[in-house]
Design a protein around this motif. Structure first.
Motif, PDB file in Angstrom:
ATOM      1  N   SER A 188      75.645  23.001 -28.249  1.00  0.00           N
ATOM      2  CA  SER A 188      74.375  22.522 -28.674  1.00  0.00           C
ATOM      3  C   SER A 188      73.443  23.369 -29.198  1.00  0.00           C
ATOM      4  O   SER A 188      72.771  22.850 -29.948  1.00  0.00           O
ATOM      5  CB  SER A 188      73.756  21.692 -27.460  1.00  0.00           C
ATOM      6  OG  SER A 188      73.035  22.690 -26.715  1.00  0.00           O
ATOM      7  N   GLN A 231      69.832  22.771 -28.682  1.00  0.00           N
ATOM      8  CA  GLN A 231      69.092  21.568 -29.291  1.00  0.00           C
ATOM      9  C   GLN A 231      68.846  20.506 -28.745  1.00  0.00           C
ATOM     10  O   GLN A 231      69.517  19.838 -27.537  1.00  0.00           O
ATOM     11  CB  GLN A 231      69.625  21.397 -30.656  1.00  0.00           C
ATOM     12  CG  GLN A 231      69.811  22.510 -31.583  1.00  0.00           C
ATOM     13  CD  GLN A 231      70.058  22.087 -32.932  1.00  0.00           C
ATOM     14  OE1 GLN A 231      71.149  21.535 -33.252  1.00  0.00           O
ATOM     15  NE2 GLN A 231      69.773  22.830 -33.865  1.00  0.00           N
ATOM     16  N   MET A 250      67.801  16.129 -29.291  1.00  0.00           N
ATOM     17  CA  MET A 250      67.331  14.908 -30.046  1.00  0.00           C
ATOM     18  C   MET A 250      66.151  14.407 -29.720  1.00  0.00           C
ATOM     19  O   MET A 250      66.044  14.130 -28.455  1.00  0.00           O
ATOM     20  CB  MET A 250      68.499  14.092 -29.881  1.00  0.00           C
ATOM     21  CG  MET A 250      68.262  12.687 -30.926  1.00  0.00           C
ATOM     22  SD  MET A 250      69.640  11.637 -30.991  1.00  0.00           S
ATOM     23  CE  MET A 250      70.070  11.167 -29.543  1.00  0.00           C
ATOM     24  N   GLU A 255      64.117  10.796 -29.978  1.00  0.00           N
ATOM     25  CA  GLU A 255      64.160   9.257 -30.406  1.00  0.00           C
ATOM     26  C   GLU A 255      62.705   8.591 -30.024  1.00  0.00           C
ATOM     27  O   GLU A 255      62.097   8.877 -29.158  1.00  0.00           O
ATOM     28  CB  GLU A 255      65.094   8.635 -29.646  1.00  0.00           C
ATOM     29  CG  GLU A 255      66.614   9.100 -29.807  1.00  0.00           C
ATOM     30  CD  GLU A 255      67.476   8.632 -29.003  1.00  0.00           C
ATOM     31  OE1 GLU A 255      68.394   7.927 -29.419  1.00  0.00           O
ATOM     32  OE2 GLU A 255      67.391   8.891 -27.833  1.00  0.00           O
ATOM     33  N   GLN A 288      65.149   4.436 -31.959  1.00  0.00           N
ATOM     34  CA  GLN A 288      65.580   4.968 -33.063  1.00  0.00           C
ATOM     35  C   GLN A 288      65.571   6.374 -33.216  1.00  0.00           C
ATOM     36  O   GLN A 288      64.683   6.815 -32.605  1.00  0.00           O
ATOM     37  CB  GLN A 288      65.049   4.431 -34.230  1.00  0.00           C
ATOM     38  CG  GLN A 288      64.957   2.905 -34.298  1.00  0.00           C
ATOM     39  CD  GLN A 288      63.971   2.096 -35.195  1.00  0.00           C
ATOM     40  OE1 GLN A 288      63.104   2.414 -35.391  1.00  0.00           O
ATOM     41  NE2 GLN A 288      64.695   1.500 -36.197  1.00  0.00           N
ATOM     42  N   THR A 289      66.404   7.022 -33.754  1.00  0.00           N
ATOM     43  CA  THR A 289      66.448   8.691 -33.966  1.00  0.00           C
ATOM     44  C   THR A 289      65.169   8.886 -34.862  1.00  0.00           C
ATOM     45  O   THR A 289      64.923   8.321 -35.711  1.00  0.00           O
ATOM     46  CB  THR A 289      67.460   9.137 -34.564  1.00  0.00           C
ATOM     47  OG1 THR A 289      68.680   8.560 -33.933  1.00  0.00           O
ATOM     48  CG2 THR A 289      67.544  10.682 -34.657  1.00  0.00           C
ATOM     49  N   VAL A 324      64.136  12.564 -34.652  1.00  0.00           N
ATOM     50  CA  VAL A 324      64.332  13.955 -34.961  1.00  0.00           C
ATOM     51  C   VAL A 324      65.930  13.936 -34.704  1.00  0.00           C
ATOM     52  O   VAL A 324      65.976  13.998 -33.244  1.00  0.00           O
ATOM     53  CB  VAL A 324      63.534  14.937 -34.442  1.00  0.00           C
ATOM     54  CG1 VAL A 324      64.307  16.391 -34.973  1.00  0.00           C
ATOM     55  CG2 VAL A 324      62.130  14.829 -34.938  1.00  0.00           C
ATOM     56  N   ALA A 325      66.994  14.154 -35.419  1.00  0.00           N
ATOM     57  CA  ALA A 325      68.302  14.283 -34.797  1.00  0.00           C
ATOM     58  C   ALA A 325      68.792  15.429 -34.192  1.00  0.00           C
ATOM     59  O   ALA A 325      69.582  15.389 -33.294  1.00  0.00           O
ATOM     60  CB  ALA A 325      69.402  14.150 -36.180  1.00  0.00           C
ATOM     61  N   ALA A 326      67.970  16.651 -34.336  1.00  0.00           N
ATOM     62  CA  ALA A 326      68.357  17.855 -33.840  1.00  0.00           C
ATOM     63  C   ALA A 326      67.184  18.930 -33.927  1.00  0.00           C
ATOM     64  O   ALA A 326      66.929  18.981 -35.185  1.00  0.00           O
ATOM     65  CB  ALA A 326      69.469  18.569 -34.252  1.00  0.00           C
ATOM     66  N   THR A 327      66.698  19.480 -33.104  1.00  0.00           N
ATOM     67  CA  THR A 327      65.618  20.350 -33.080  1.00  0.00           C
ATOM     68  C   THR A 327      65.667  21.390 -31.937  1.00  0.00           C
ATOM     69  O   THR A 327      66.446  21.050 -30.961  1.00  0.00           O
ATOM     70  CB  THR A 327      64.212  19.807 -33.227  1.00  0.00           C
ATOM     71  OG1 THR A 327      63.371  20.738 -33.461  1.00  0.00           O
ATOM     72  CG2 THR A 327      63.933  19.114 -31.767  1.00  0.00           C
ATOM     73  N   ILE A 354      71.097  17.828 -26.442  1.00  0.00           N
ATOM     74  CA  ILE A 354      72.334  17.554 -27.433  1.00  0.00           C
ATOM     75  C   ILE A 354      73.647  17.822 -26.613  1.00  0.00           C
ATOM     76  O   ILE A 354      74.933  17.154 -26.729  1.00  0.00           O
ATOM     77  CB  ILE A 354      72.233  17.993 -28.783  1.00  0.00           C
ATOM     78  CG1 ILE A 354      71.041  17.139 -29.457  1.00  0.00           C
ATOM     79  CG2 ILE A 354      73.697  18.012 -29.552  1.00  0.00           C
ATOM     80  CD1 ILE A 354      70.890  17.734 -30.926  1.00  0.00           C
TER      81      ILE A 354
END
Length: 148
Positions: free
Chosen positions: A81, A84, A86, A88, A98-99, A101-104, A129
């Motif tokens: 991962s 990271q 996600m 929502e 709903q997403t 930030v998909a990945a941080t 993740i």
């Protein structure tokens, strides 16, 4: 965990439970079973994420910046991962997400620009993740409003 591997000085593996404060690893020669070394004790913990903010009662204004904050325990970066999470958003009290930030990076905070539509039932969910079941959601609803 019993593994046979090339004697190259390292070995990646998936850590499993149960949680303990006294885990050790023993490395032993398969050719010479009496030759071994034991690590110093270390801890195995269950991973967790806790949403700190927004956690209920806040008011976010559309178009302004807001900080999402969380804490995490026991979530490493060696699981694919890259450490990271996600992020929502729910606008219906957590019924659906709903997403945002998909990945941080799992560094404890993310600044976002607030978007509409307005709602009095917003919640944030932060999920790891590498293990999506490790997540947390705002404890209560917060509000998103359009300044006017």
């Amino acid at each position: 965990i019993a593994l046979q591997t090339t004697n190259d000085g390292t070995e990646a593996f998936v850590v499993t439970g149960p949680p303990t404060a006294n885990a050790v690893i023993r490395v032993r020669s398969s050719s010479f079973p009496n030759n071994f070394a034991v690590s110093s004790p270390f801890s195995i913990v269950n991973g967790s994420i806790t949403v700190a903010s927004p956690n209920g009662g806040e008011e976010w204004r559309v178009g302004q910046q807001a900080t999402i904050a969380w804490t995490s325990v026991g979530l490493g970066q060696d699981d694919g991962s890259n450490g990271q999470v996600m992020i929502e958003i729910s606008r219906n009290g957590g019924a659906s997400f709903q997403t945002l930030v998909a990945a941080t990076a799992n560094d404890g905070s993310e600044v976002i620009t607030v978007t509409g539509p307005d709602t009095a039932q917003a919640r944030i969910r932060v999920s790891f993740i590498g293990a999506p079941a490790v997540s947390d959601t705002s404890d209560s609803n917060f509000t998103i409003v359009t300044p006017g």
